[in-house]
Design a protein around this motif. Structure first.
Motif, PDB file in Angstrom:
ATOM      1  N   PRO A 171       0.807  -1.231   0.000  1.00  0.00           N
ATOM      2  CA  PRO A 171       0.000   0.000   0.000  1.00  0.00           C
ATOM      3  C   PRO A 171       0.835   1.274   0.000  1.00  0.00           C
ATOM      4  O   PRO A 171       0.393   2.302  -0.525  1.00  0.00           O
ATOM      5  CB  PRO A 171      -0.815  -0.111   1.298  1.00  0.00           C
ATOM      6  N   ALA A 172       2.046   1.203   0.550  1.00  0.00           N
ATOM      7  CA  ALA A 172       2.897   2.397   0.619  1.00  0.00           C
ATOM      8  C   ALA A 172       3.210   2.958  -0.761  1.00  0.00           C
ATOM      9  O   ALA A 172       3.357   4.181  -0.926  1.00  0.00           O
ATOM     10  CB  ALA A 172       4.190   2.086   1.362  1.00  0.00           C
ATOM     11  N   MET A 173       3.290   2.087  -1.761  1.00  0.00           N
ATOM     12  CA  MET A 173       3.580   2.564  -3.113  1.00  0.00           C
ATOM     13  C   MET A 173       2.458   3.460  -3.625  1.00  0.00           C
ATOM     14  O   MET A 173       2.699   4.557  -4.155  1.00  0.00           O
ATOM     15  CB  MET A 173       3.776   1.376  -4.053  1.00  0.00           C
ATOM     16  N   PHE A 174       1.235   3.010  -3.466  1.00  0.00           N
ATOM     17  CA  PHE A 174       0.090   3.761  -3.989  1.00  0.00           C
ATOM     18  C   PHE A 174      -0.223   4.972  -3.103  1.00  0.00           C
ATOM     19  O   PHE A 174      -0.569   6.043  -3.615  1.00  0.00           O
ATOM     20  CB  PHE A 174      -1.113   2.831  -4.104  1.00  0.00           C
ATOM     21  N   GLU A 175      -0.081   4.804  -1.809  1.00  0.00           N
ATOM     22  CA  GLU A 175      -0.335   5.925  -0.897  1.00  0.00           C
ATOM     23  C   GLU A 175       0.651   7.058  -1.123  1.00  0.00           C
ATOM     24  O   GLU A 175       0.287   8.238  -1.085  1.00  0.00           O
ATOM     25  CB  GLU A 175      -0.274   5.436   0.549  1.00  0.00           C
ATOM     26  N   THR A 176       1.917   6.710  -1.369  1.00  0.00           N
ATOM     27  CA  THR A 176       2.927   7.734  -1.649  1.00  0.00           C
ATOM     28  C   THR A 176       2.601   8.484  -2.928  1.00  0.00           C
ATOM     29  O   THR A 176       2.695   9.717  -2.994  1.00  0.00           O
ATOM     30  CB  THR A 176       4.324   7.101  -1.759  1.00  0.00           C
ATOM     31  N   ALA A 177       2.202   7.748  -3.966  1.00  0.00           N
ATOM     32  CA  ALA A 177       1.864   8.371  -5.248  1.00  0.00           C
ATOM     33  C   ALA A 177       0.668   9.301  -5.112  1.00  0.00           C
ATOM     34  O   ALA A 177       0.659  10.418  -5.650  1.00  0.00           O
ATOM     35  CB  ALA A 177       1.589   7.302  -6.295  1.00  0.00           C
ATOM     36  N   LEU A 178      -0.352   8.851  -4.388  1.00  0.00           N
ATOM     37  CA  LEU A 178      -1.550   9.679  -4.194  1.00  0.00           C
ATOM     38  C   LEU A 178      -1.230  10.935  -3.392  1.00  0.00           C
ATOM     39  O   LEU A 178      -1.715  12.030  -3.708  1.00  0.00           O
ATOM     40  CB  LEU A 178      -2.627   8.863  -3.477  1.00  0.00           C
ATOM     41  N   GLU A 179      -0.417  10.778  -2.352  1.00  0.00           N
ATOM     42  CA  GLU A 179      -0.053  11.930  -1.527  1.00  0.00           C
ATOM     43  C   GLU A 179       0.754  12.943  -2.335  1.00  0.00           C
ATOM     44  O   GLU A 179       0.533  14.147  -2.240  1.00  0.00           O
ATOM     45  CB  GLU A 179       0.754  11.457  -0.322  1.00  0.00           C
ATOM     46  N   THR A 180       1.678  12.431  -3.145  1.00  0.00           N
ATOM     47  CA  THR A 180       2.488  13.321  -3.987  1.00  0.00           C
ATOM     48  C   THR A 180       1.619  14.077  -4.988  1.00  0.00           C
ATOM     49  O   THR A 180       1.801  15.271  -5.214  1.00  0.00           O
ATOM     50  CB  THR A 180       3.551  12.513  -4.749  1.00  0.00           C
ATOM     51  N   ALA A 181       0.663  13.361  -5.573  1.00  0.00           N
ATOM     52  CA  ALA A 181      -0.211  13.976  -6.579  1.00  0.00           C
ATOM     53  C   ALA A 181      -1.271  14.871  -5.952  1.00  0.00           C
ATOM     54  O   ALA A 181      -1.801  15.765  -6.610  1.00  0.00           O
ATOM     55  CB  ALA A 181      -0.886  12.886  -7.411  1.00  0.00           C
ATOM     56  N   GLY A 182      -1.602  14.605  -4.700  1.00  0.00           N
ATOM     57  CA  GLY A 182      -2.653  15.376  -4.033  1.00  0.00           C
ATOM     58  C   GLY A 182      -4.019  15.107  -4.617  1.00  0.00           C
ATOM     59  O   GLY A 182      -4.834  16.024  -4.750  1.00  0.00           O
ATOM     60  N   VAL A 183      -4.277  13.835  -4.949  1.00  0.00           N
ATOM     61  CA  VAL A 183      -5.558  13.472  -5.557  1.00  0.00           C
ATOM     62  C   VAL A 183      -6.226  12.368  -4.733  1.00  0.00           C
ATOM     63  O   VAL A 183      -5.575  11.638  -3.982  1.00  0.00           O
ATOM     64  CB  VAL A 183      -5.376  12.990  -7.012  1.00  0.00           C
ATOM     65  N   ALA A 184      -7.533  12.244  -4.912  1.00  0.00           N
ATOM     66  CA  ALA A 184      -8.285  11.196  -4.227  1.00  0.00           C
ATOM     67  C   ALA A 184      -8.176   9.889  -5.015  1.00  0.00           C
ATOM     68  O   ALA A 184      -8.209   9.906  -6.255  1.00  0.00           O
ATOM     69  CB  ALA A 184      -9.749  11.601  -4.097  1.00  0.00           C
ATOM     70  N   PRO A 185      -8.055   8.759  -4.333  1.00  0.00           N
ATOM     71  CA  PRO A 185      -7.913   7.488  -5.056  1.00  0.00           C
ATOM     72  C   PRO A 185      -9.091   7.165  -5.961  1.00  0.00           C
ATOM     73  O   PRO A 185      -8.912   6.625  -7.053  1.00  0.00           O
ATOM     74  CB  PRO A 185      -7.777   6.456  -3.926  1.00  0.00           C
ATOM     75  N   GLU A 186     -10.314   7.518  -5.519  1.00  0.00           N
ATOM     76  CA  GLU A 186     -11.503   7.181  -6.310  1.00  0.00           C
ATOM     77  C   GLU A 186     -11.594   7.988  -7.606  1.00  0.00           C
ATOM     78  O   GLU A 186     -12.413   7.674  -8.472  1.00  0.00           O
ATOM     79  CB  GLU A 186     -12.770   7.367  -5.477  1.00  0.00           C
ATOM     80  N   ARG A 187     -10.758   9.003  -7.757  1.00  0.00           N
ATOM     81  CA  ARG A 187     -10.730   9.792  -8.995  1.00  0.00           C
ATOM     82  C   ARG A 187      -9.468   9.491  -9.802  1.00  0.00           C
ATOM     83  O   ARG A 187      -9.081  10.271 -10.661  1.00  0.00           O
ATOM     84  CB  ARG A 187     -10.811  11.287  -8.681  1.00  0.00           C
ATOM     85  N   SER A 188      -8.855   8.340  -9.510  1.00  0.00           N
ATOM     86  CA  SER A 188      -7.582   7.993 -10.131  1.00  0.00           C
ATOM     87  C   SER A 188      -7.647   6.651 -10.854  1.00  0.00           C
ATOM     88  O   SER A 188      -8.385   5.750 -10.463  1.00  0.00           O
ATOM     89  CB  SER A 188      -6.473   7.933  -9.070  1.00  0.00           C
ATOM     90  N   LEU A 189      -6.836   6.531 -11.891  1.00  0.00           N
ATOM     91  CA  LEU A 189      -6.682   5.305 -12.660  1.00  0.00           C
ATOM     92  C   LEU A 189      -5.250   4.794 -12.516  1.00  0.00           C
ATOM     93  O   LEU A 189      -4.317   5.589 -12.446  1.00  0.00           O
ATOM     94  CB  LEU A 189      -6.958   5.558 -14.146  1.00  0.00           C
ATOM     95  N   MET A 190      -5.099   3.473 -12.498  1.00  0.00           N
ATOM     96  CA  MET A 190      -3.774   2.847 -12.499  1.00  0.00           C
ATOM     97  C   MET A 190      -3.710   1.855 -13.628  1.00  0.00           C
ATOM     98  O   MET A 190      -4.486   0.896 -13.678  1.00  0.00           O
ATOM     99  CB  MET A 190      -3.510   2.139 -11.168  1.00  0.00           C
ATOM    100  N   ILE A 191      -2.778   2.063 -14.572  1.00  0.00           N
ATOM    101  CA  ILE A 191      -2.628   1.180 -15.725  1.00  0.00           C
ATOM    102  C   ILE A 191      -1.486   0.212 -15.454  1.00  0.00           C
ATOM    103  O   ILE A 191      -0.353   0.624 -15.206  1.00  0.00           O
ATOM    104  CB  ILE A 191      -2.324   1.987 -16.998  1.00  0.00           C
ATOM    105  N   GLY A 192      -1.792  -1.089 -15.494  1.00  0.00           N
ATOM    106  CA  GLY A 192      -0.763  -2.074 -15.202  1.00  0.00           C
ATOM    107  C   GLY A 192      -0.938  -3.354 -15.977  1.00  0.00           C
ATOM    108  O   GLY A 192      -2.019  -3.644 -16.491  1.00  0.00           O
ATOM    109  N   ASP A 193       0.150  -4.137 -16.030  1.00  0.00           N
ATOM    110  CA  ASP A 193       0.112  -5.404 -16.773  1.00  0.00           C
ATOM    111  C   ASP A 193       0.157  -6.620 -15.860  1.00  0.00           C
ATOM    112  O   ASP A 193       0.188  -7.744 -16.337  1.00  0.00           O
ATOM    113  CB  ASP A 193       1.280  -5.472 -17.767  1.00  0.00           C
TER     114      ASP A 193
END
Length: 242
Positions: A171-193
């Motif tokens: 979770p620290a990976m995604f939480e760090t990214a969200l905190e840096t971006a200053g955005v809410a998770p429910e308004r975010s997309l993550m593209i992965g393989d």
């Protein structure tokens, strides 16, 4: 757009799009080719008593075991894994300064982007969105890849495992990214393989997962076959809210 999607679950206006690197921005086959070229040169330079195929298998096994032996989501630097593989192939200690410059040169000249990914990132940057990267790569290597593909200036944030000290799906990976971006998770997309690492890991943090080659599962909000389809997800929502 191809595949399944839970369109009703998305917001009317996205705030951020996060990208994995390997397999999403970076074509993994080109990395494998670069490593094969490097191993061939390594064998020639040190007169290794093994075929190229044998040396390449040693490289893959050594690097793979190095990562598999880590503790949970603990970060392990790829460059240290490569150091171990070089010395295993050669059979003796080899200073990093002796092999890494050539390794970096081969990788930089050989890697290729996933078709459409750089162009899509550039087009997303023209929208009122935070464009970020969440990747398990070493920090310098990740930034160099983005520079190589001409998208570094289009990316607002880069969250790497080296920076956080953990790997996805921690979770620290995604939480760090969200905190840096200053955005809410429910308004975010993550593209992965990768389903468990990228898609489910993001979903556990409240982020909508976009599967690009990842297997199916309940955490998948959207499934795409080309990077350009991300624009359809973003723009259709925006058109609806206008």
């Amino acid at each position: 757009m191809s595949g399944q999607e839970r369109d009703a679950d998305g917001p009317d206006d996205w705030a951020a799009v996060f990208w994995d690197i390997g397999g999403v921005i970076l074509a993994l086959e080109s990395v494998q080719s670069a490593h094969a070229e490097f191993v061939a040169e390594l064998c020639d330079r040190h007169a290794v008593d093994a075929t190229i195929e044998e040396a390449l298998e040693t490289w893959r096994t050594t690097v793979g075991d190095y990562f598999r032996e880590r503790d949970g989501t603990e970060f392990r630097s790829a460059r240290d894994g490569y150091q171990l593989a070089v010395e295993t192939i050669v059979g003796t200690a080899v200073p990093r300064a002796e092999w890494q410059p050539r390794f970096d040169e081969i990788v930089h000249s050989s890697i290729e982007p996933v078709p459409g990914a750089p162009e899509t990132i550039a087009r997303l940057a023209d929208r009122d969105l935070h464009v970020g990267v969440i990747s398990d790569v070493d920090d310098a290597a990740g930034r160099a890849m983005l520079e190589r593909f001409g998208v570094r200036d289009h990316v607002d944030s880069i969250t790497t495992s080296e920076e956080v000290g953990r790997t996805k799906p921690d979770p620290a990976m995604f939480e760090t990214a969200l905190e840096t971006a200053g955005v809410a998770p429910e308004r975010s997309l993550m593209i992965g393989d990768r389903y468990e690492h990228d898609i489910k890991g993001a979903a556990d943090a409240g982020i909508h997962g976009v599967a690009f080659g990842a297997e199916a599962g309940p955490a998948v909000s959207y499934r795409i076959e080309t990077p350009e389809e991300v624009l359809e997800i973003v723009d259709r929502k925006r058109e609806r809210s206008d």
